[in-house]
Motif scaffolding. Sequence first.
Motif, PDB file in Angstrom:
ATOM      1  N   ARG A   1       1.841   6.571  -6.991  1.00 17.14           N
ATOM      2  CA  ARG A   1       0.560   7.169  -7.392  1.00 17.14           C
ATOM      3  C   ARG A   1      -0.281   6.199  -8.218  1.00 17.14           C
ATOM      4  O   ARG A   1      -0.903   6.577  -9.223  1.00 17.14           O
ATOM      5  CB  ARG A   1       0.802   8.473  -8.172  1.00 17.14           C
ATOM      6  CG  ARG A   1       1.553   9.533  -7.367  1.00 17.14           C
ATOM      7  CD  ARG A   1       1.694  10.812  -8.156  1.00 17.14           C
ATOM      8  NE  ARG A   1       2.462  11.807  -7.408  1.00 17.14           N
ATOM      9  CZ  ARG A   1       1.958  12.610  -6.472  1.00 17.14           C
ATOM     10  NH1 ARG A   1       0.665  12.521  -6.169  1.00 17.14           N
ATOM     11  NH2 ARG A   1       2.720  13.491  -5.849  1.00 17.14           N
TER      12      ARG A   1
ATOM     13  N   ARG B   1       0.837  -1.210   0.000  1.00 17.13           N
ATOM     14  CA  ARG B   1       0.000   0.000   0.000  1.00 17.13           C
ATOM     15  C   ARG B   1       0.870   1.259   0.000  1.00 17.13           C
ATOM     16  O   ARG B   1       0.590   2.228  -0.718  1.00 17.13           O
ATOM     17  CB  ARG B   1      -0.928   0.004   1.217  1.00 17.13           C
ATOM     18  CG  ARG B   1      -2.109  -0.931   1.093  1.00 17.13           C
ATOM     19  CD  ARG B   1      -3.044  -0.787   2.284  1.00 17.13           C
ATOM     20  NE  ARG B   1      -4.244  -1.602   2.128  1.00 17.13           N
ATOM     21  CZ  ARG B   1      -5.237  -1.643   3.011  1.00 17.13           C
ATOM     22  NH1 ARG B   1      -5.158  -0.913   4.121  1.00 17.13           N
ATOM     23  NH2 ARG B   1      -6.299  -2.406   2.801  1.00 17.13           N
TER      24      ARG B   1
ATOM     25  N   ARG C   1       1.150   4.062  -3.057  1.00 15.46           N
ATOM     26  CA  ARG C   1       0.956   5.502  -2.864  1.00 15.46           C
ATOM     27  C   ARG C   1       2.147   6.290  -3.393  1.00 15.46           C
ATOM     28  O   ARG C   1       1.990   7.336  -4.023  1.00 15.46           O
ATOM     29  CB  ARG C   1       0.751   5.807  -1.373  1.00 15.46           C
ATOM     30  CG  ARG C   1      -0.630   5.461  -0.854  1.00 15.46           C
ATOM     31  CD  ARG C   1      -0.882   6.124   0.492  1.00 15.46           C
ATOM     32  NE  ARG C   1       0.072   5.694   1.505  1.00 15.46           N
ATOM     33  CZ  ARG C   1      -0.099   4.650   2.299  1.00 15.46           C
ATOM     34  NH1 ARG C   1      -1.200   3.927   2.199  1.00 15.46           N
ATOM     35  NH2 ARG C   1       0.817   4.333   3.191  1.00 15.46           N
TER      36      ARG C   1
END
Length: 289
Positions: free
Chosen positions: A96, A89, A93
Amino acid sequence: MLHAMVVLPVRFERSPRLHPMLSEQPHAVGTKVVVQGKRGPEVATVRGEASEPHPSERYGAVLRAATPEDLDRWDTLHRAGEDLKWLLRARARERRLPVKLVAVEFTLDESLVTVSYSADERIELTSLIGEVRAHTRARVNFAAIGPREQAQMLGTLGACGRENCSSTHLQDFAPVSIRMARDQQLPLNPEKLSGPCGRLLCCLQFEHTQYVELLKNLPRKNAKVCHDGSGACGKVTKLHPLAGTVDVLTEQGMLVGVPATELRRAPDEGPKPGGDRGSKAPRQRDADA
């Protein structure tokens, strides 16, 4: 001594769905067993009594009752999967990537790791494979899941205050339509008709068949009707299937609740209510907004 093969319904951790598995011997309900499923060996829980196999069905297999060593290893792999999920995760992030990593699950022999994810559009996740392989030699499988499967795996609370049906007892995701809400006379408010997954509530299907039957005994909304007792006529404004009544706006401007059995069609509306309703579908066409 050879034992006759039996079928045991087992449940995996992240889903309420029961999977029939062939076993050489019965196991008590609640027993942890090692099964050979589509992905490989996994730990599951027996959730029903043994039954006889059907010749035309295909089954997975119960390999054995889970040993303390199996359970310790399963717990270790579960924690490793949780750690890897949070790492992925974070990497998603950083890059993106428009994706939600829902679960990371290992098979008991650590030969396969399945990364379940949810995304609004088709997305390429090959950039994350290296992150996975830096922590395990297992073969990597990315599995896209829908909103309902996501709610099933994560578990959420519904508007009723209970845990959502998809993660507690639903065996399959049956189609749910807005017509079901109309037939149940529910306000067509997306916020109230949608579950935590953002889709129409699965529970709309539970009582729909009963509502369809009840609506056969009611006039359509906006139909012109007359009351047998008073002779007053008016227009049907709302249906109450469970009570067997309708709200009628009379020609005098009064709103009254009347049992459907005491109504007849107005002279310009054709046959009397209840006398020409087929058994295929309710006559109601509109619902309250």
